[in-house]
Design a protein around this motif. Structure first.
Motif, PDB file in Angstrom:
ATOM      1  N   LEU A   1       0.798  -1.234   0.000  1.00  0.00           N
ATOM      2  CA  LEU A   1       0.000   0.000   0.000  1.00  0.00           C
ATOM      3  C   LEU A   1       0.819   1.267   0.000  1.00  0.00           C
ATOM      4  CD1 LEU A   1      -2.939  -0.434   2.516  1.00  0.00           C
ATOM      5  CD2 LEU A   1      -3.099   0.060   0.086  1.00  0.00           C
ATOM      6  N   SER A   2       2.083   1.157   0.399  1.00  0.00           N
ATOM      7  CA  SER A   2       2.931   2.335   0.532  1.00  0.00           C
ATOM      8  C   SER A   2       2.308   3.399   1.438  1.00  0.00           C
ATOM      9  CB  SER A   2       3.226   2.899  -0.867  1.00  0.00           C
ATOM     10  OG  SER A   2       4.401   3.666  -0.834  1.00  0.00           O
ATOM     11  N   PRO A   3       1.875   2.994   2.627  1.00  0.00           N
ATOM     12  CA  PRO A   3       1.252   3.981   3.523  1.00  0.00           C
ATOM     13  C   PRO A   3       2.254   5.042   3.957  1.00  0.00           C
ATOM     14  CG  PRO A   3       1.683   1.940   4.723  1.00  0.00           C
ATOM     15  CD  PRO A   3       2.000   1.671   3.271  1.00  0.00           C
ATOM     16  N   GLN A   4       1.759   6.259   4.152  1.00  0.00           N
ATOM     17  CA  GLN A   4       2.634   7.347   4.625  1.00  0.00           C
ATOM     18  C   GLN A   4       2.870   7.268   6.126  1.00  0.00           C
ATOM     19  OE1 GLN A   4      -0.269   9.868   3.051  1.00  0.00           O
ATOM     20  NE2 GLN A   4       1.003  10.728   1.429  1.00  0.00           N
ATOM     21  N   ARG A   5       2.030   6.508   6.806  1.00  0.00           N
ATOM     22  CA  ARG A   5       2.230   6.292   8.246  1.00  0.00           C
ATOM     23  C   ARG A   5       1.421   5.066   8.642  1.00  0.00           C
ATOM     24  NH1 ARG A   5       1.265  11.640  10.911  1.00  0.00           N
ATOM     25  NH2 ARG A   5       3.229  12.095   9.871  1.00  0.00           N
TER      26      ARG A   5
ATOM     27  N   PHE B   1       6.911  -0.913  20.490  1.00  0.00           N
ATOM     28  CA  PHE B   1       7.174   0.052  19.419  1.00  0.00           C
ATOM     29  C   PHE B   1       8.640   0.085  18.971  1.00  0.00           C
ATOM     30  CE2 PHE B   1       2.908   1.407  20.462  1.00  0.00           C
ATOM     31  CZ  PHE B   1       2.394   1.762  19.225  1.00  0.00           C
ATOM     32  N   PRO B   2       9.586   0.322  19.908  1.00  0.00           N
ATOM     33  CA  PRO B   2      10.987   0.332  19.429  1.00  0.00           C
ATOM     34  C   PRO B   2      11.417  -1.002  18.830  1.00  0.00           C
ATOM     35  CG  PRO B   2      10.854   0.636  21.833  1.00  0.00           C
ATOM     36  CD  PRO B   2       9.469   0.717  21.319  1.00  0.00           C
ATOM     37  N   ALA B   3      10.888  -2.092  19.374  1.00  0.00           N
ATOM     38  CA  ALA B   3      11.247  -3.406  18.821  1.00  0.00           C
ATOM     39  C   ALA B   3      10.714  -3.551  17.398  1.00  0.00           C
ATOM     40  CB  ALA B   3      10.684  -4.504  19.728  1.00  0.00           C
ATOM     41  N   ILE B   4       9.511  -3.040  17.163  1.00  0.00           N
ATOM     42  CA  ILE B   4       8.924  -3.106  15.816  1.00  0.00           C
ATOM     43  C   ILE B   4       9.704  -2.190  14.856  1.00  0.00           C
ATOM     44  CG2 ILE B   4       6.861  -2.509  14.464  1.00  0.00           C
ATOM     45  CD1 ILE B   4       5.197  -3.388  16.976  1.00  0.00           C
ATOM     46  N   HIS B   5      10.066  -1.013  15.332  1.00  0.00           N
ATOM     47  CA  HIS B   5      10.837  -0.099  14.470  1.00  0.00           C
ATOM     48  C   HIS B   5      12.110  -0.780  13.957  1.00  0.00           C
ATOM     49  CE1 HIS B   5       8.784   3.328  16.886  1.00  0.00           C
ATOM     50  NE2 HIS B   5       8.065   2.984  15.844  1.00  0.00           N
ATOM     51  N   GLN B   6      12.790  -1.412  14.884  1.00  0.00           N
ATOM     52  CA  GLN B   6      14.056  -2.057  14.541  1.00  0.00           C
ATOM     53  C   GLN B   6      13.829  -3.223  13.570  1.00  0.00           C
ATOM     54  OE1 GLN B   6      15.851  -3.427  18.125  1.00  0.00           O
ATOM     55  NE2 GLN B   6      17.915  -3.410  17.304  1.00  0.00           N
ATOM     56  N   GLU B   7      12.825  -4.020  13.882  1.00  0.00           N
ATOM     57  CA  GLU B   7      12.579  -5.240  13.108  1.00  0.00           C
ATOM     58  C   GLU B   7      12.079  -4.914  11.691  1.00  0.00           C
ATOM     59  OE1 GLU B   7      13.404  -8.106  14.567  1.00  0.00           O
ATOM     60  OE2 GLU B   7      12.787  -9.360  12.857  1.00  0.00           O
TER      61      GLU B   7
ATOM     62  N   GLY C   1      16.649  -1.936   3.727  1.00  0.00           N
ATOM     63  CA  GLY C   1      17.063  -0.816   2.884  1.00  0.00           C
ATOM     64  C   GLY C   1      16.352  -0.731   1.554  1.00  0.00           C
ATOM     65  N   TYR C   2      15.409  -1.616   1.314  1.00  0.00           N
ATOM     66  CA  TYR C   2      14.791  -1.680  -0.019  1.00  0.00           C
ATOM     67  C   TYR C   2      13.833  -0.527  -0.279  1.00  0.00           C
ATOM     68  CZ  TYR C   2      12.666  -3.515  -4.209  1.00  0.00           C
ATOM     69  OH  TYR C   2      12.231  -3.659  -5.489  1.00  0.00           O
ATOM     70  N   VAL C   3      13.015  -0.176   0.722  1.00  0.00           N
ATOM     71  CA  VAL C   3      12.064   0.926   0.524  1.00  0.00           C
ATOM     72  C   VAL C   3      12.777   2.217   0.917  1.00  0.00           C
ATOM     73  CG1 VAL C   3       9.818   1.903   1.166  1.00  0.00           C
ATOM     74  CG2 VAL C   3      10.092  -0.575   0.966  1.00  0.00           C
ATOM     75  N   GLN C   4      13.130   2.981  -0.093  1.00  0.00           N
ATOM     76  CA  GLN C   4      13.988   4.147   0.125  1.00  0.00           C
ATOM     77  C   GLN C   4      13.168   5.373   0.453  1.00  0.00           C
ATOM     78  OE1 GLN C   4      17.247   4.969   0.373  1.00  0.00           O
ATOM     79  NE2 GLN C   4      17.639   2.777   0.594  1.00  0.00           N
ATOM     80  N   SER C   5      12.832   5.521   1.706  1.00  0.00           N
ATOM     81  CA  SER C   5      12.186   6.750   2.153  1.00  0.00           C
ATOM     82  C   SER C   5      12.804   7.111   3.487  1.00  0.00           C
ATOM     83  CB  SER C   5      10.686   6.527   2.337  1.00  0.00           C
ATOM     84  OG  SER C   5      10.167   7.571   3.129  1.00  0.00           O
ATOM     85  N   PRO C   6      13.109   8.403   3.681  1.00  0.00           N
ATOM     86  CA  PRO C   6      13.644   8.808   4.986  1.00  0.00           C
ATOM     87  C   PRO C   6      12.688   8.486   6.127  1.00  0.00           C
ATOM     88  CG  PRO C   6      13.306  10.721   3.524  1.00  0.00           C
ATOM     89  CD  PRO C   6      13.010   9.507   2.723  1.00  0.00           C
ATOM     90  N   GLN C   7      11.373   8.382   5.812  1.00  0.00           N
ATOM     91  CA  GLN C   7      10.409   8.002   6.848  1.00  0.00           C
ATOM     92  C   GLN C   7      10.791   6.667   7.477  1.00  0.00           C
ATOM     93  OE1 GLN C   7       9.041  11.010   7.170  1.00  0.00           O
ATOM     94  NE2 GLN C   7       7.265   9.874   7.887  1.00  0.00           N
ATOM     95  N   ILE C   8      11.345   5.782   6.661  1.00  0.00           N
ATOM     96  CA  ILE C   8      11.708   4.457   7.165  1.00  0.00           C
ATOM     97  C   ILE C   8      13.182   4.407   7.550  1.00  0.00           C
ATOM     98  CG2 ILE C   8      11.985   2.039   6.455  1.00  0.00           C
ATOM     99  CD1 ILE C   8       9.290   2.513   4.871  1.00  0.00           C
TER     100      ILE C   8
ATOM    101  N   TYR D   1       7.011   7.090  12.024  1.00  0.00           N
ATOM    102  CA  TYR D   1       6.324   6.415  10.905  1.00  0.00           C
ATOM    103  C   TYR D   1       5.379   5.328  11.423  1.00  0.00           C
ATOM    104  CZ  TYR D   1       5.634   3.729   6.642  1.00  0.00           C
ATOM    105  OH  TYR D   1       5.061   3.061   5.591  1.00  0.00           O
ATOM    106  N   ILE D   2       5.839   4.550  12.385  1.00  0.00           N
ATOM    107  CA  ILE D   2       4.988   3.539  13.021  1.00  0.00           C
ATOM    108  C   ILE D   2       4.727   4.054  14.429  1.00  0.00           C
ATOM    109  CG2 ILE D   2       4.826   1.144  13.785  1.00  0.00           C
ATOM    110  CD1 ILE D   2       6.827   0.506  11.449  1.00  0.00           C
TER     111      ILE D   2
END
Ligand code: ADP
Ligand code: ZN
Length: 300
Positions: free
Chosen positions: A229-233, A247-253, A260-267, A274-275
């Motif tokens: 879906l390429s959600p913005q958030r 939350f931090p565990a999900i961010h890391q995972e 590195g595949y989805v190239q957005s500074p959000q990620i 973002y999450i």
């Protein structure tokens, strides 16, 4: 006369009803357990009848409903809960009895679409046009906006039911979804955690490996939504997400899985923004229902 809206968060465990016009004016709120459709919808109607005596006539009502539901305006069963396994609630008309009782416009959508809509209007998704809101609680569901519109499509999304890979080894768990076993909901909902670890999720200690596994399972699902879906958030609510350490565990995972595949500074740089948690806490659904009621009144 100033407008007044009715809001219903119709859940499989409880109903929340409220009247008001927005976050700064949620005038009155009640909750009661979801029993039979007759009793529960009867109580809902009684509540709004009494609220009208107290606050004046309602302009419209918005409903955030557990599902699956029929959202197709052209369908004879529009406004119904359709195939739910919840006893007594399959093929139940939710919109009809309210229309009959109040003769005002009634807006109707899935619990998670409406919660997402509430977040878009007043919370953590303001200004975005494509985002998802997920609840991880008794069940797992996802909704939100795509290109500025609540996501419906063929029926409506059922994001909790994507099949996820099984983990091997001593912690192997085959999941509890009666339809799919190891779908996201079958592996990671509150009841799934209870079935897996033998105690309610809220009683598991912070350092229990259950949380590591839970974060990984959620992250696998989130990466699927990100690439599709390429959600913005992504907003994560529901009882299980009260565990803030997720939350931090999900961010890391999520970053690890995307690699590195989805190239957005959000990620790559700002994944903590973002999450995120919902901005309205546990009120996303009821405030979304107020916003939906407001829109429905304008459209009719
Ligand atoms: P519902 O999904 O029925 O609307 P919730 O979102 O509160 O309600 O989800 C309830 C589920 O979340 C239960 O399975 C419960 O075990 C789990 N839960 C509730 N609070 C917590 C918590 N603080 N930590 C972990 N799990 C929780
Ligand atoms: Zn499933």
């Amino acid at each position: 006369m100033s407008p007044l809206f009715g809001a219903i968060e119709a859940g499989g465990t409880k109903f929340v009803c409220a009247v008001g016009t927005g976050p700064a004016d949620l005038r009155d709120k009640v909750r009661f357990p979801t029993t039979t459709p007759e009793e529960t919808l009867g109580k809902t109607i009684d509540y709004f009848k009494q609220a009208e005596v107290k606050y004046g006539k309602l302009d419209s009502i918005g409903i955030a409903c557990f599902g699956p539901v029929d959202l197709n305006l052209g369908s004879p069963t529009y406004g119904y809960i359709t195939s739910t396994p919840k006893p007594g609630w399959a093929n139940v008309d939710v919109v009809g009895p309210l229309k009959d009782a109040f003769h005002i416009p009634v807006g109707f959508d899935t619990d998670v679409n409406v919660a997402g809509y509430g977040e878009w209007r007043y919370g953590a998704a303001q200004g975005l046009d494509t985002f998802i809101y997920l609840t991880i609680g008794t069940g797992i569901g996802g909704g939100g906006l795509v290109n500025g519109k609540m996501l419906h499509g063929l029926v409506h999304p059922e994001m909790g039911h994507i099949l996820l890979p099984l983990e091997a080894g001593p912690n192997a768990f085959t999941g509890i979804c009666p339809f799919h076993g190891h779908c996201f909901e079958g592996l990671a909902s509150g009841p799934a955690m209870k079935a897996r670890w033998g105690v309610p999720a809220e009683t598991l200690p912070l350092d229990h490996e259950a949380w590591k596994i839970e974060a990984r399972t959620i992250s696998v699902a989130l990466t699927a939504y990100i690439v599709i879906l390429s959600p913005q958030r992504i907003l994560l609510g529901g009882g299980v997400m009260q565990q803030k350490q997720l939350f931090p565990a999900i961010h890391q995972e999520v970053r690890k899985i995307l690699n590195g595949y989805v190239q957005s500074p959000q990620i790559t740089e700002h994944i903590a923004d973002y999450i995120v948690e919902p901005g309205l806490g546990t009120k996303s659904g009821i405030l979304g229902a107020i916003a939906l009621a407001e829109d429905t009144a304008k459209q009719s």
